[in-house]
Motif scaffolding. Structure first.
Motif, PDB file in Angstrom:
ATOM      1  N   ARG A  27      -5.262   7.409 -21.794  1.00  0.00           N
ATOM      2  CA  ARG A  27      -5.103   8.055 -23.092  1.00  0.00           C
ATOM      3  C   ARG A  27      -4.788   9.544 -22.937  1.00  0.00           C
ATOM      4  NH1 ARG A  27      -7.590   2.868 -23.312  1.00  0.00           N
ATOM      5  NH2 ARG A  27      -7.610   2.146 -25.471  1.00  0.00           N
ATOM      6  N   LEU A  28      -5.408  10.169 -21.951  1.00  0.00           N
ATOM      7  CA  LEU A  28      -5.100  11.566 -21.664  1.00  0.00           C
ATOM      8  C   LEU A  28      -3.630  11.713 -21.299  1.00  0.00           C
ATOM      9  CD1 LEU A  28      -5.944  14.512 -21.079  1.00  0.00           C
ATOM     10  CD2 LEU A  28      -6.484  13.780 -18.738  1.00  0.00           C
ATOM     11  N   ALA A  29      -3.133  10.811 -20.453  1.00  0.00           N
ATOM     12  CA  ALA A  29      -1.723  10.849 -20.046  1.00  0.00           C
ATOM     13  C   ALA A  29      -0.804  10.641 -21.241  1.00  0.00           C
ATOM     14  CB  ALA A  29      -1.458   9.790 -18.980  1.00  0.00           C
ATOM     15  N   ALA A  30      -1.195   9.757 -22.160  1.00  0.00           N
ATOM     16  CA  ALA A  30      -0.389   9.537 -23.364  1.00  0.00           C
ATOM     17  C   ALA A  30      -0.255  10.823 -24.168  1.00  0.00           C
ATOM     18  CB  ALA A  30      -1.010   8.436 -24.212  1.00  0.00           C
ATOM     19  N   GLY A  31      -1.356  11.573 -24.281  1.00  0.00           N
ATOM     20  CA  GLY A  31      -1.309  12.847 -24.988  1.00  0.00           C
ATOM     21  C   GLY A  31      -0.427  13.859 -24.287  1.00  0.00           C
ATOM     22  N   VAL A  32      -0.475  13.881 -22.965  1.00  0.00           N
ATOM     23  CA  VAL A  32       0.378  14.788 -22.191  1.00  0.00           C
ATOM     24  C   VAL A  32       1.850  14.473 -22.453  1.00  0.00           C
ATOM     25  CG1 VAL A  32       1.113  15.384 -19.844  1.00  0.00           C
ATOM     26  CG2 VAL A  32      -1.325  15.250 -20.387  1.00  0.00           C
ATOM     27  N   ARG A  74       6.142   7.137 -35.099  1.00  0.00           N
ATOM     28  CA  ARG A  74       5.394   7.128 -36.355  1.00  0.00           C
ATOM     29  C   ARG A  74       4.659   8.450 -36.603  1.00  0.00           C
ATOM     30  NH1 ARG A  74       4.630   1.760 -38.200  1.00  0.00           N
ATOM     31  NH2 ARG A  74       6.110   0.425 -37.091  1.00  0.00           N
ATOM     32  N   LEU A  75       5.133   9.527 -35.992  1.00  0.00           N
ATOM     33  CA  LEU A  75       4.373  10.776 -36.019  1.00  0.00           C
ATOM     34  C   LEU A  75       4.140  11.279 -37.442  1.00  0.00           C
ATOM     35  CD1 LEU A  75       3.075  12.790 -34.026  1.00  0.00           C
ATOM     36  CD2 LEU A  75       5.128  14.176 -34.261  1.00  0.00           C
ATOM     37  N   GLY A  76       5.171  11.229 -38.278  1.00  0.00           N
ATOM     38  CA  GLY A  76       5.014  11.710 -39.642  1.00  0.00           C
ATOM     39  C   GLY A  76       3.994  10.908 -40.420  1.00  0.00           C
ATOM     40  N   GLU A  77       4.020   9.590 -40.257  1.00  0.00           N
ATOM     41  CA  GLU A  77       3.068   8.728 -40.957  1.00  0.00           C
ATOM     42  C   GLU A  77       1.645   8.942 -40.441  1.00  0.00           C
ATOM     43  OE1 GLU A  77       4.778   4.632 -42.094  1.00  0.00           O
ATOM     44  OE2 GLU A  77       5.854   5.205 -40.276  1.00  0.00           O
ATOM     45  N   ILE A  78       1.512   9.065 -39.128  1.00  0.00           N
ATOM     46  CA  ILE A  78       0.192   9.321 -38.550  1.00  0.00           C
ATOM     47  C   ILE A  78      -0.369  10.637 -39.077  1.00  0.00           C
ATOM     48  CG2 ILE A  78      -0.969   9.942 -36.382  1.00  0.00           C
ATOM     49  CD1 ILE A  78       0.791   7.796 -35.011  1.00  0.00           C
ATOM     50  N   ALA A  93      -5.197  20.156 -29.497  1.00  0.00           N
ATOM     51  CA  ALA A  93      -5.787  19.184 -28.566  1.00  0.00           C
ATOM     52  C   ALA A  93      -6.557  18.099 -29.316  1.00  0.00           C
ATOM     53  CB  ALA A  93      -6.709  19.901 -27.584  1.00  0.00           C
ATOM     54  N   VAL A  94      -7.204  18.471 -30.402  1.00  0.00           N
ATOM     55  CA  VAL A  94      -7.947  17.490 -31.206  1.00  0.00           C
ATOM     56  C   VAL A  94      -6.978  16.600 -31.970  1.00  0.00           C
ATOM     57  CG1 VAL A  94      -9.598  17.198 -33.089  1.00  0.00           C
ATOM     58  CG2 VAL A  94      -9.931  19.016 -31.391  1.00  0.00           C
ATOM     59  N   ARG A  95      -5.958  17.188 -32.560  1.00  0.00           N
ATOM     60  CA  ARG A  95      -4.965  16.385 -33.277  1.00  0.00           C
ATOM     61  C   ARG A  95      -4.276  15.409 -32.315  1.00  0.00           C
ATOM     62  NH1 ARG A  95      -2.055  16.294 -38.125  1.00  0.00           N
ATOM     63  NH2 ARG A  95      -3.255  18.066 -38.919  1.00  0.00           N
ATOM     64  N   THR A  96      -4.037  15.839 -31.090  1.00  0.00           N
ATOM     65  CA  THR A  96      -3.413  14.949 -30.106  1.00  0.00           C
ATOM     66  C   THR A  96      -4.286  13.729 -29.841  1.00  0.00           C
ATOM     67  OG1 THR A  96      -2.238  16.789 -29.069  1.00  0.00           O
ATOM     68  CG2 THR A  96      -2.531  14.788 -27.752  1.00  0.00           C
ATOM     69  N   ILE A  97      -5.576  13.948 -29.688  1.00  0.00           N
ATOM     70  CA  ILE A  97      -6.502  12.835 -29.473  1.00  0.00           C
ATOM     71  C   ILE A  97      -6.441  11.865 -30.647  1.00  0.00           C
ATOM     72  CG2 ILE A  97      -8.955  12.216 -29.319  1.00  0.00           C
ATOM     73  CD1 ILE A  97      -9.363  14.873 -27.777  1.00  0.00           C
ATOM     74  N   LEU A  98      -6.414  12.388 -31.853  1.00  0.00           N
ATOM     75  CA  LEU A  98      -6.360  11.544 -33.046  1.00  0.00           C
ATOM     76  C   LEU A  98      -5.018  10.816 -33.152  1.00  0.00           C
ATOM     77  CD1 LEU A  98      -8.029  14.044 -35.535  1.00  0.00           C
ATOM     78  CD2 LEU A  98      -9.009  11.870 -34.749  1.00  0.00           C
ATOM     79  N   ARG A  99      -3.931  11.507 -32.851  1.00  0.00           N
ATOM     80  CA  ARG A  99      -2.606  10.886 -32.898  1.00  0.00           C
ATOM     81  C   ARG A  99      -2.520   9.726 -31.909  1.00  0.00           C
ATOM     82  NH1 ARG A  99       1.079  16.444 -32.820  1.00  0.00           N
ATOM     83  NH2 ARG A  99       1.465  16.598 -35.077  1.00  0.00           N
ATOM     84  N   VAL A 100      -3.001   9.952 -30.704  1.00  0.00           N
ATOM     85  CA  VAL A 100      -2.957   8.915 -29.670  1.00  0.00           C
ATOM     86  C   VAL A 100      -3.784   7.702 -30.095  1.00  0.00           C
ATOM     87  CG1 VAL A 100      -3.775   8.385 -27.333  1.00  0.00           C
ATOM     88  CG2 VAL A 100      -2.409  10.449 -27.746  1.00  0.00           C
ATOM     89  N   ALA A 101      -4.957   7.948 -30.658  1.00  0.00           N
ATOM     90  CA  ALA A 101      -5.808   6.839 -31.069  1.00  0.00           C
ATOM     91  C   ALA A 101      -5.172   6.028 -32.202  1.00  0.00           C
ATOM     92  CB  ALA A 101      -7.180   7.357 -31.497  1.00  0.00           C
ATOM     93  N   LEU A 102      -4.588   6.706 -33.199  1.00  0.00           N
ATOM     94  CA  LEU A 102      -3.992   5.984 -34.318  1.00  0.00           C
ATOM     95  C   LEU A 102      -2.712   5.251 -33.918  1.00  0.00           C
ATOM     96  CD1 LEU A 102      -4.549   8.366 -37.357  1.00  0.00           C
ATOM     97  CD2 LEU A 102      -5.816   6.314 -36.713  1.00  0.00           C
TER      98      LEU A 102
END
Length: 444
Positions: A27-32, A74-78, A93-102
């Motif tokens: 998940r960290l790599a996905a955010g990167v 789906r970035l706009g919808e997320i 960094a927090v928004r990235t974690i939330l984006r990756v999870a959704l």
């Protein structure tokens, strides 16, 4: 156009995209990868070599990329979903974690417990995000419990892109483009003339499209698919195969492919039996072309030089110019391109295209032909270029085009006799890359 974010799910990745044991590192790599894609052109591909990504096992690395791509599409919808639940904007960094999870739960259908658990762990491990771990947990559990609510597909397009496309193509087409941008496309294959498309389609669980392209929803490493090692086919979007077909090279002709890398069109030209000279300014990009020529058993003369600087006095029966462009038409496969492209890029690249078109015209023999194409949705890079070129070059005229014979949608034909292929065409089959294509014959 309001709708729930869930819809036709992209074909499932052949990776462990739903297994609870994929850990925090993936998940960290996905955010990167996601943030690298948002930071600039080529960022996602470059980030694949970053330590956080490259150190992962193959399946986890593939999972990370799948999550990042889903988030980009789906970035706009997320963000619409998040903004309804966040009283004020958290750190990136927090928004990235939330984006990756959704992206996992709403697009890839990863179980919510796995996505929420690893998101909270991600927040806990960094002192900068640790104070927000309860917020991460509350937002994600709230979405899981109450649903994402309504979102708009158009929100996935940057505002300036949406405004341009609305003005150029109209509201209905904009809506169709936004819908086709949401889902992962199938894989298209082009093959050598002696290879039966129906046989290839059967071997990869696909279908043969008009023009000879094979489209498949099969996922995974294409190098392991039947026919790859034998050099029977290569990956190439159905729309990207149209320009070389329009050029119609013949055995015995001498053909130039300017700006040739990564080489799908060069392979088409070489497969026709013509003698092909392939130019590109990037020696690095030409390595992939050389590898594909070797794998397919095809041949071409390769020259690493910018087309406008090429010191060679040869002229050619046919010239193909697939010009550098904003590539906004490739957003189905490369969603990051819409975020990386800036308004100023359109005019900057249009100037490059102008120079390349004039250089290409000088290479065409009297009685020969020139095909110009760009994988861009912007008129300045397509229609406007050809209008200006024909004014500058009265020795050239537009040649008639038969879309059906080329494997192009009938509605792509413009009144001028050019092709404007939109990604929303053939939507029932999954769409196409966006292309502008024109054939110009030089008067003998």
């Amino acid at each position: 156009m309001a709708e729930k974010i869930r819809g036709p799910r992209p074909p499932r990745q052949e990776v462990r995209d739903e297994a609870a044991d994929i850990g925090v590192e993936a998940r960290l790599a996905a955010g990167v990868l996601l943030n690298a894609a948002l930071e600039g052109r080529g960022g996602l591909d470059a980030a694949l070599s970053f330590r956080e990504v490259a150190a992962l096992p193959g399946p986890d690395r593939a999972f990370a990329r799948a999550v990042a791509m889903a988030a980009l599409r789906r970035l706009g919808e997320i963000d619409q979903i998040l903004d309804r639940r966040l009283q004020k904007a958290p750190p990136l960094a927090v928004r990235t974690i939330l984006r990756v999870a959704l992206a996992q739960t709403l697009v890839l259908e990863t179980p919510a417990f796995a996505a929420v658990s690893t998101a909270v762990k991600l927040a806990e491990r960094d002192p900068k995000t640790r104070p927000y771990k309860n917020l991460v947990n509350a937002v994600l559990r709230g979405v899981d419990r109450e649903g994402p609510g309504l979102t708009t597909a158009e929100s996935n397009l940057p505002d300036w892109i949406a405004a341009r496309w609305r003005a150029t193509y109209g509201e209905a087409t904009l809506a169709a483009l936004a819908l086709v941008a949401r889902d992962e496309p199938a894989t298209d294959l082009s093959m050598k003339p002696a290879v039966d498309p129906a046989a290839v389609a059967a071997s990869v669980d696909g279908e043969a499209l008009t023009g000879g392209t094979v489209r498949t929803g099969k996922r995974g490493d294409v190098a392991a698919w039947p026919g790859f090692e034998d050099g029977d086919w290569w990956v190439q979007d159905a729309a990207a195969a149209v320009p070389a077909r329009l050029l119609a090279p013949k055995a015995g002709e001498i053909v130039a492919d300017l700006c040739a890398a990564p080489g799908g069109k060069t392979l088409q030209l070489a497969a026709s039996g013509a003698a092909v000279v392939a130019l590109d300014r990037s020696e690095t990009r030409l390595k992939r072309l050389r590898a594909n020529l070797e794998r397919t058993g095809l041949s071409a003369e390769i020259v690493a030089v910018p087309a406008e600087d090429w010191e060679d006095d040869r002229t050619f029966d046919a010239v193909l110019l697939d010009a550098p462009c904003t590539a906004t038409g490739t957003f189905r496969r490369n969603p990051e391109v819409l975020r990386a492209t800036k308004p100023a890029d359109v005019a900057k690249l249009a100037d490059v295209q102008h120079r390349l078109l004039d250089a290409a015209a000088e290479r065409v023999k009297p009685g020969g032909r020139l095909v110009y194409c760009v994988c861009s949705m912007e008129r300045e890079e397509g229609e406007t270029q050809i209008i200006a070129f024909l004014r500058r070059n009265p020795a050239f005229k537009t040649a008639p085009v038969d879309p059906a014979a080329l494997g192009a949608p009938a509605e792509a034909l413009t009144p001028e006799g050019w092709l404007r292929i939109l990604p929303s065409m053939w939507a029932e089959k999954g769409g196409l890359d966006g292309f502008f294509v024109a054939r110009l014959d030089r008067v003998a």
